[in-house]
Design an enzyme around this catalytic site. Structure first.
Site, short mmCIF file in Angstrom:
data_model
loop_
_atom_site.label_atom_id
_atom_site.label_comp_id
_atom_site.label_asym_id
_atom_site.label_seq_id
_atom_site.Cartn_x
_atom_site.Cartn_y
_atom_site.Cartn_z
N ASN A 8 8.18 -22.33 9.73
CA ASN A 8 9.56 -22.69 10.05
C ASN A 8 9.70 -22.49 11.55
O ASN A 8 9.70 -21.37 12.03
CB ASN A 8 10.53 -21.80 9.28
CG ASN A 8 11.98 -22.12 9.61
OD1 ASN A 8 12.28 -22.87 10.53
ND2 ASN A 8 12.89 -21.54 8.84
N ALA A 10 12.11 -22.51 13.42
CA ALA A 10 13.30 -21.77 13.83
C ALA A 10 13.09 -20.25 13.74
O ALA A 10 13.94 -19.49 14.19
CB ALA A 10 14.50 -22.17 12.98
N CYS A 11 11.98 -19.83 13.18
CA CYS A 11 11.69 -18.41 12.94
C CYS A 11 10.74 -17.87 14.01
O CYS A 11 9.63 -18.38 14.19
CB CYS A 11 11.08 -18.25 11.55
SG CYS A 11 10.43 -16.61 11.20
N GLY A 12 11.17 -16.83 14.71
CA GLY A 12 10.33 -16.23 15.75
C GLY A 12 9.02 -15.68 15.22
O GLY A 12 7.97 -15.83 15.85
N ARG A 15 6.80 -18.64 14.68
CA ARG A 15 6.32 -19.17 15.97
C ARG A 15 5.24 -18.29 16.57
O ARG A 15 4.24 -18.78 17.09
CB ARG A 15 7.48 -19.32 16.96
CG ARG A 15 8.44 -20.44 16.64
CD ARG A 15 9.40 -20.71 17.79
NE ARG A 15 10.11 -19.53 18.26
CZ ARG A 15 11.27 -19.10 17.79
NH1 ARG A 15 11.87 -19.74 16.80
NH2 ARG A 15 11.85 -18.04 18.31
#
Length: 140
Positions: A8, A10-12, A15
């Site tokens: 995802n 949007a997820c740190g 990432r």
């Protein structure tokens, strides 16, 4: 090495996990699971391969977990799979598959257990936390 990450962007944590994989020179197959959800059969298989119960791969925060009554410990895996199928965001991330196994990589540096040991270079997460030091050693 073939690596798949259920990601995802949007997820740190997701990432950072993806960045660590690429940092080791591996280009993984990236599955943005919210856009392309895995089948319930695949989710069940991945959970079995982690050695953890399906519930351990589920996310509560920012999901309809409570509204769906998923905190009930008597719910069957079929019921949990129904919920994930209807709401893919209930599947926690990032889930990584490599020849070394399958793992929910929280924290992100857990992915290092699934990757080659050689060739570690210094790596710092988005938030500045050192994961691999200047000598190529994992910081725990």
């Amino acid at each position: 090495m073939d690596v798949v990450i259920y990601h995802n962007p949007a997820c740190g944590t997701s990432r950072n996990t993806l960045a660590l994989i690429r940092h080791l020179g591996i280009e993984p197959h990236v599955v943005e699971y919210l856009k392309t959800p895995p089948s319930r059969a695949l989710i069940a298989q991945l959970a079995a391969r982690t050695g953890e119960p399906l519930r351990a791969l589920m996310r509560e925060k920012g999901t309809p977990w409570a509204e769906l009554g998923l905190d009930d410990p008597t719910l069957s895996d079929d019921r949990l799979l129904d919920a994930i199928e209807a709401h893919p965001g209930l599947l926690n991330r990032p889930l990584v598959v490599s020849p070394r196994g399958v793992r929910l990589c929280r924290p992100s540096e857990a992915v290092l257990d699934l990757l080659p040991d050689e060739g570690l270079k210094p790596f710092v997460k988005e938030d500045g936390e050192v994961v691999v030091d200047a000598a190529g050693r994992r910081v725990r």
